[in-house]
Scaffold this active site. Structure first.
Site, PDB file in Angstrom:
ATOM      1  N   ASN A  23       0.860  -1.183   0.000  1.00  0.00           N
ATOM      2  CA  ASN A  23       0.000   0.000   0.000  1.00  0.00           C
ATOM      3  C   ASN A  23       0.897   1.234   0.000  1.00  0.00           C
ATOM      4  O   ASN A  23       1.429   1.623   1.032  1.00  0.00           O
ATOM      5  CB  ASN A  23      -0.897  -0.027   1.261  1.00  0.00           C
ATOM      6  CG  ASN A  23      -1.805   1.186   1.329  1.00  0.00           C
ATOM      7  OD1 ASN A  23      -1.861   1.997   0.401  1.00  0.00           O
ATOM      8  ND2 ASN A  23      -2.528   1.313   2.431  1.00  0.00           N
ATOM      9  N   TRP A  24       1.039   1.809  -1.178  1.00  0.00           N
ATOM     10  CA  TRP A  24       1.949   2.955  -1.308  1.00  0.00           C
ATOM     11  C   TRP A  24       1.362   4.254  -0.785  1.00  0.00           C
ATOM     12  O   TRP A  24       2.047   5.272  -0.726  1.00  0.00           O
ATOM     13  CB  TRP A  24       2.363   3.124  -2.778  1.00  0.00           C
ATOM     14  CG  TRP A  24       3.406   2.139  -3.202  1.00  0.00           C
ATOM     15  CD1 TRP A  24       3.866   1.064  -2.499  1.00  0.00           C
ATOM     16  CD2 TRP A  24       4.138   2.160  -4.431  1.00  0.00           C
ATOM     17  NE1 TRP A  24       4.836   0.404  -3.217  1.00  0.00           N
ATOM     18  CE2 TRP A  24       5.017   1.066  -4.408  1.00  0.00           C
ATOM     19  CE3 TRP A  24       4.138   2.993  -5.546  1.00  0.00           C
ATOM     20  CZ2 TRP A  24       5.892   0.774  -5.459  1.00  0.00           C
ATOM     21  CZ3 TRP A  24       5.000   2.714  -6.604  1.00  0.00           C
ATOM     22  CH2 TRP A  24       5.860   1.615  -6.557  1.00  0.00           C
ATOM     23  N   LYS A  25       0.066   4.219  -0.463  1.00  0.00           N
ATOM     24  CA  LYS A  25      -0.606   5.437   0.030  1.00  0.00           C
ATOM     25  C   LYS A  25      -0.300   6.611  -0.912  1.00  0.00           C
ATOM     26  O   LYS A  25      -0.180   6.388  -2.114  1.00  0.00           O
ATOM     27  CB  LYS A  25      -0.218   5.712   1.485  1.00  0.00           C
ATOM     28  CG  LYS A  25      -0.411   4.473   2.356  1.00  0.00           C
ATOM     29  CD  LYS A  25      -0.313   4.746   3.824  1.00  0.00           C
ATOM     30  CE  LYS A  25      -0.487   3.445   4.602  1.00  0.00           C
ATOM     31  NZ  LYS A  25      -0.535   3.625   6.042  1.00  0.00           N
ATOM     32  N   HIS A  41      -9.954   0.878   4.226  1.00  0.00           N
ATOM     33  CA  HIS A  41      -8.746   1.191   5.002  1.00  0.00           C
ATOM     34  C   HIS A  41      -9.102   2.244   6.057  1.00  0.00           C
ATOM     35  O   HIS A  41      -9.912   3.136   5.810  1.00  0.00           O
ATOM     36  CB  HIS A  41      -7.648   1.706   4.070  1.00  0.00           C
ATOM     37  CG  HIS A  41      -6.312   1.756   4.738  1.00  0.00           C
ATOM     38  ND1 HIS A  41      -5.954   2.777   5.597  1.00  0.00           N
ATOM     39  CD2 HIS A  41      -5.260   0.901   4.703  1.00  0.00           C
ATOM     40  CE1 HIS A  41      -4.726   2.537   6.050  1.00  0.00           C
ATOM     41  NE2 HIS A  41      -4.287   1.408   5.523  1.00  0.00           N
ATOM     42  N   GLU A  68      -6.291  -5.750  10.071  1.00  0.00           N
ATOM     43  CA  GLU A  68      -5.331  -4.666  10.282  1.00  0.00           C
ATOM     44  C   GLU A  68      -5.759  -3.867  11.511  1.00  0.00           C
ATOM     45  O   GLU A  68      -6.534  -2.909  11.403  1.00  0.00           O
ATOM     46  CB  GLU A  68      -5.300  -3.782   9.028  1.00  0.00           C
ATOM     47  CG  GLU A  68      -4.326  -2.657   9.151  1.00  0.00           C
ATOM     48  CD  GLU A  68      -3.910  -2.094   7.800  1.00  0.00           C
ATOM     49  OE1 GLU A  68      -2.975  -2.656   7.208  1.00  0.00           O
ATOM     50  OE2 GLU A  68      -4.505  -1.109   7.356  1.00  0.00           O
TER      51      GLU A  68
HETATM   52  C1  PEP Z   1      -1.386   0.284   6.275  1.00  0.00           C
HETATM   53  O1  PEP Z   1      -1.609   1.445   6.598  1.00  0.00           O
HETATM   54  O2  PEP Z   1      -2.145  -0.340   5.508  1.00  0.00           O
HETATM   55  C2  PEP Z   1      -0.210  -0.387   6.805  1.00  0.00           C
HETATM   56  C3  PEP Z   1      -0.188  -1.694   6.876  1.00  0.00           C
HETATM   57  O3  PEP Z   1       0.800   0.425   7.180  1.00  0.00           O
HETATM   58  P1  PEP Z   1       2.185   0.015   7.886  1.00  0.00           P
HETATM   59  O4  PEP Z   1       2.716  -1.209   7.219  1.00  0.00           O
HETATM   60  O5  PEP Z   1       3.051   1.208   7.650  1.00  0.00           O
HETATM   61  O6  PEP Z   1       1.863  -0.222   9.311  1.00  0.00           O
END
Ligand code: PEP
Length: 245
Positions: free
Chosen positions: A8-10, A89, A159
């Site tokens: 997930n490159w955001k 998300h 998550e």
């Molecule tokens: C996310 O925001 O989907 C995520 C998994 O972030 P991170 O790996 O930086 O915790």
């Protein structure tokens, strides 16, 4: 069965030049047994079309088509070659997305032929275990009524919001993760039936990196990862991929 590595490159990187460079670098990383799915920002999605990479997106419109300025529809993404789309998300929920919208997006994605990667996770872990109730409600309301024929396309990304790297609390303990994934699987049995629930992949997201990934699979029982920070720099992503070889 291959491990899903969903990047997930955001909202990164902030230039076309860097996006081209990063995609070229990660496309060369050898990762047998791992499916590398890159969810780049919409403008960079077509660049991901490389033999060793799978195209993903970070969101999709709730509308199917028409007069909705600025929207990107599921059919558009599918026509580009996108296979997966992240939905629900926590960063999008913060912008006002609720369960009803997410449910609608799941349906749009499935009808267009995309595999939804649906994020679910509690804000906090309370000692009374109330988060279990939250997860139960979440799974019931998001997946009740999804046509049986589409269930095998669904990926659940457990998550926990507190574990995302921006919260600085670190990843979940793999043994606690295992317990939670068993719980999620059990709830999914109740929601969609045993046979169908066993086809759904359940992955983990939250501060995954090269130091913890192997344990998250081995002890935690995750079938893959949703990764933010550690996927946004090719060198870190390579370390992560090598750690699970
Ligand atoms: C996310 O925001 O989907 C995520 C998994 O972030 P991170 O790996 O930086 O915790």
């Amino acid at each position: 069965m291959s491990i899903l590595m969903i990047a997930n490159w955001k909202a990164t990187p902030d230039s076309l030049k860097v996006a081209i460079k990063n995609i070229s670098l990660i496309s060369k990383i050898s990762s047998p047994g791992v499916s590398k799915i890159i969810c780049a920002p919409f403008v960079f999605v077509p660049l991901v079309k490389q033999r060793s990479l799978i195209m993903g997106a970070q969101d999709v419109s709730v509308f199917s088509e028409g007069a909705h300025t600025g929207e990107v529809t599921a059919k558009m993404l599918f026509s580009l070659g996108v296979k997966y789309v992240i939905l629900g998300h926590s960063e999008r929920r913060k912008m006002g997305e609720d369960r009803e919208i997410i449910k609608e997006k799941i349906s749009r994605a499935l009808s267009a032929g995309l595999a939804p990667v649906v994020c679910v996770g509690e804000k906090e872990r309370d000692s009374d275990g109330e988060f279990f109730g939250f997860l139960r409600e979440e799974l019931h309301s998001l997946f009740k009524g999804v046509p049986k024929k589409n269930l095998s396309k669904i990926v659940i990304a457990y998550e926990p919001i507190w574990a995302i790297s921006t919260e600085n609390k670190g990843a979940i303990d793999p043994h606690i993760l295992r317990e939670t994934l068993v719980f999620i699987r059990k709830i999914m049995h109740d929601v969609v039936g045993n046979k169908e629930a066993s086809k759904i992949k359940i992955i983990y997201g939250g501060s995954v990196d090269h130091r913890n990934a192997k344990e998250i699979i081995k002890e935690g029982g995750a079938e893959g990862f949703l990764v933010g920070k550690a996927s946004q720099t090719p060198a870190l992503f390579e370390k992560l991929l090598k750690s699970i070889r």
